[in-house]
Design a protein around this motif. Structure first.
Motif, PDB file in Angstrom:
ATOM      1  N   ASP A  73      -4.932  44.743   5.897  1.00  0.00           N
ATOM      2  CA  ASP A  73      -3.967  43.995   6.720  1.00  0.00           C
ATOM      3  C   ASP A  73      -4.724  43.281   7.835  1.00  0.00           C
ATOM      4  OD1 ASP A  73      -1.792  44.791   5.249  1.00  0.00           O
ATOM      5  OD2 ASP A  73      -1.171  46.375   6.631  1.00  0.00           O
ATOM      6  N   GLY A  74      -4.583  41.986   7.906  1.00  0.00           N
ATOM      7  CA  GLY A  74      -5.251  41.217   8.954  1.00  0.00           C
ATOM      8  C   GLY A  74      -6.677  40.839   8.647  1.00  0.00           C
ATOM      9  N   ILE A  75      -7.249  41.345   7.552  1.00  0.00           N
ATOM     10  CA  ILE A  75      -8.618  40.990   7.158  1.00  0.00           C
ATOM     11  C   ILE A  75      -8.553  39.728   6.308  1.00  0.00           C
ATOM     12  CG2 ILE A  75     -10.706  41.723   5.971  1.00  0.00           C
ATOM     13  CD1 ILE A  75     -10.043  43.338   8.479  1.00  0.00           C
ATOM     14  N   THR A  76      -9.218  38.675   6.739  1.00  0.00           N
ATOM     15  CA  THR A  76      -9.062  37.395   6.057  1.00  0.00           C
ATOM     16  C   THR A  76     -10.345  36.575   6.094  1.00  0.00           C
ATOM     17  OG1 THR A  76      -7.621  35.432   5.908  1.00  0.00           O
ATOM     18  CG2 THR A  76      -8.221  36.183   8.119  1.00  0.00           C
TER      19      THR A  76
ATOM     20  N   THR B  26      -3.136  36.457   4.739  1.00  0.00           N
ATOM     21  CA  THR B  26      -4.575  36.652   4.608  1.00  0.00           C
ATOM     22  C   THR B  26      -5.066  36.029   3.311  1.00  0.00           C
ATOM     23  OG1 THR B  26      -4.331  38.828   3.535  1.00  0.00           O
ATOM     24  CG2 THR B  26      -4.520  38.789   5.943  1.00  0.00           C
TER      25      THR B  26
ATOM     26  N   ARG C 102      -0.400  37.587   0.950  1.00  0.00           N
ATOM     27  CA  ARG C 102      -1.823  37.696   0.633  1.00  0.00           C
ATOM     28  C   ARG C 102      -2.178  36.715  -0.478  1.00  0.00           C
ATOM     29  NH1 ARG C 102      -4.029  43.958   1.033  1.00  0.00           N
ATOM     30  NH2 ARG C 102      -3.027  44.450   3.036  1.00  0.00           N
TER      31      ARG C 102
ATOM     32  N   CYS D 164      -7.734  43.844  -3.066  1.00  0.00           N
ATOM     33  CA  CYS D 164      -7.434  42.828  -2.048  1.00  0.00           C
ATOM     34  C   CYS D 164      -5.946  42.497  -1.990  1.00  0.00           C
ATOM     35  CB  CYS D 164      -8.253  41.572  -2.313  1.00  0.00           C
ATOM     36  SG  CYS D 164     -10.009  41.760  -1.914  1.00  0.00           S
TER      37      CYS D 164
ATOM     38  N   SER E 256      -8.274  30.338   5.289  1.00  0.00           N
ATOM     39  CA  SER E 256      -8.023  31.463   6.198  1.00  0.00           C
ATOM     40  C   SER E 256      -7.937  30.978   7.638  1.00  0.00           C
ATOM     41  CB  SER E 256      -9.117  32.528   6.055  1.00  0.00           C
ATOM     42  OG  SER E 256     -10.352  32.093   6.584  1.00  0.00           O
TER      43      SER E 256
ATOM     44  N   ASN F 243      -8.577  36.046   0.813  1.00  0.00           N
ATOM     45  CA  ASN F 243      -9.894  36.610   0.537  1.00  0.00           C
ATOM     46  C   ASN F 243     -10.353  36.232  -0.868  1.00  0.00           C
ATOM     47  OD1 ASN F 243     -10.555  38.243   2.984  1.00  0.00           O
ATOM     48  ND2 ASN F 243      -8.600  39.201   2.474  1.00  0.00           N
TER      49      ASN F 243
ATOM     50  N   ASN G 256       3.554  38.088   5.942  1.00  0.00           N
ATOM     51  CA  ASN G 256       2.452  39.008   5.612  1.00  0.00           C
ATOM     52  C   ASN G 256       1.962  38.813   4.174  1.00  0.00           C
ATOM     53  OD1 ASN G 256       4.686  39.986   4.351  1.00  0.00           O
ATOM     54  ND2 ASN G 256       4.395  42.121   4.929  1.00  0.00           N
TER      55      ASN G 256
ATOM     56  N   GLN H  54      -4.236  30.843  10.121  1.00  0.00           N
ATOM     57  CA  GLN H  54      -4.360  31.821  11.196  1.00  0.00           C
ATOM     58  C   GLN H  54      -3.086  31.833  12.038  1.00  0.00           C
ATOM     59  OE1 GLN H  54      -7.848  31.135  13.583  1.00  0.00           O
ATOM     60  NE2 GLN H  54      -8.285  33.318  13.704  1.00  0.00           N
TER      61      GLN H  54
END
Length: 314
Positions: free
Chosen positions: A262-265, A204, A148, A255, A195, A206, A146, A199
């Protein structure tokens, strides 16, 4: 779900206890403010920058301000592939986890110059350096499922033009702002492509625009004498149009910590909100093209293959 930020300011009290965060260029400016905030959230912070004295000074200031004893410093020069590889090897050997990587360090409006590997400075430091660093640390980032990754871009990417046959600015008139804008566009392309490639790992990626911020990046202002260059100098010198460093760090912090992300990428954020990027320039074809070119220029595949063969034969 309650948003972690209101009007461009992070309001969430999320803690990062037992998490490790690596921030490039965290000795000053946006990186420093990001490190300070995340240290208050009980994260273990790795400050990575060229100047050891400045890094240690920042460490001391953050420790005094937060009471944290979980701040460490490491030497990293994004203008040198050798430095990046040495740094990444050290991190991979000494760290058991890396939860958040903030690619914060960068240069802006520099006079024409080259990195130690022969690349135009904005291209090398703002894109190729973070590209190589992130890839070398990717296994560690994906380890806990998980992670970032936050890449500092800019609204300037909207004005970026990629001259694919001359990314080093050797065959055309050099423009400090043009080179900077192009590198910020590369940050967005890198973010989108990475990103896609991670997958399914839980990681993630950003990109963020921090706003027009009063930082040390502006010290080289005045090098670009074009109309556009003079206009940007004027804007940076007007307090009405700029924000302080603490405000500028908010979107990076958002961010890095917001639960609702969470999960936004593969997205681009400004003022702690999702924004649109330059289309069709940031389409899949260009993202893939830049990735493949960057792999070649950093010798990423060659080095990885070589290291794998060495490990297999040893």
């Amino acid at each position: 779900m309650v948003r972690s930020a209101v009007r461009g300011w992070v309001k969430s009290a999320v803690k990062l206890t037992n998490k490790t965060v690596l921030i490039t260029g965290a000795n000053s400016g946006l990186g420093y403010e990001t490190a300070l905030d995340l240290a208050k959230r009980e994260a273990r912070i790795i400050i990575a920058c060229r100047d050891a004295n400045k890094a240690n000074a920042a460490k001391s200031e953050i420790e005094i301000a937060t009471g944290s004893q979980k701040i460490i410093t490491k030497s990293l020069d994004l203008a040198s592939f050798d430095s990046i590889r040495t740094f990444a090897k050290d991190i991979n050997q000494t760290e058991t986890r890396l939860d958040i990587l903030v690619n914060n360090a960068g240069v802006m409006k520099l006079p024409q110059g080259m990195t130690s590997d022969g690349f135009e400075m904005h291209f090398g430091v703002n894109h190729l350096g973070p590209f190589l660093l992130t890839n070398l640390l990717l296994d560690l980032i994906t380890k806990n499922g998980n992670g970032r990754i936050v890449n500092l871009s800019s609204i300037a990417h909207l004005l970026g033009v990629l001259h694919w046959n001359d990314l080093n600015w050797r065959n055309k008139e050099y423009s400090p702002m043009g080179a900077y804008n192009a590198s910020k566009l590369m940050n967005v392309l890198f973010t989108k492509e990475l990103s896609r490639r991670v997958q399914g790992t839980g990681v993630t990626v950003n990109a963020v625009h921090p706003g027009v911020v009063r930082t040390n990046l502006n010290r080289t202002g005045g090098q670009d004498k074009s109309v556009y260059g003079r206009l940007t100098d004027f804007v940076f010198n007007q307090q009405l149009f700029t924000r302080d460093q603490k405000h500028g760090a908010q979107t990076s912090i958002y961010c890095a910590i917001a639960p609702e992300l969470d999960g936004i990428t593969g997205k681009y954020f400004s003022d702690c909100r999702r924004m649109f990027t330059k289309w069709p320039t940031t389409g899949k074809k260009n993202c893939e093209r830049l990735w493949e070119l960057s792999e070649e220029l950093t010798e990423l595949k060659t080095k990885q293959t070589s290291n794998t063969r060495t490990a297999t034969n040893s």
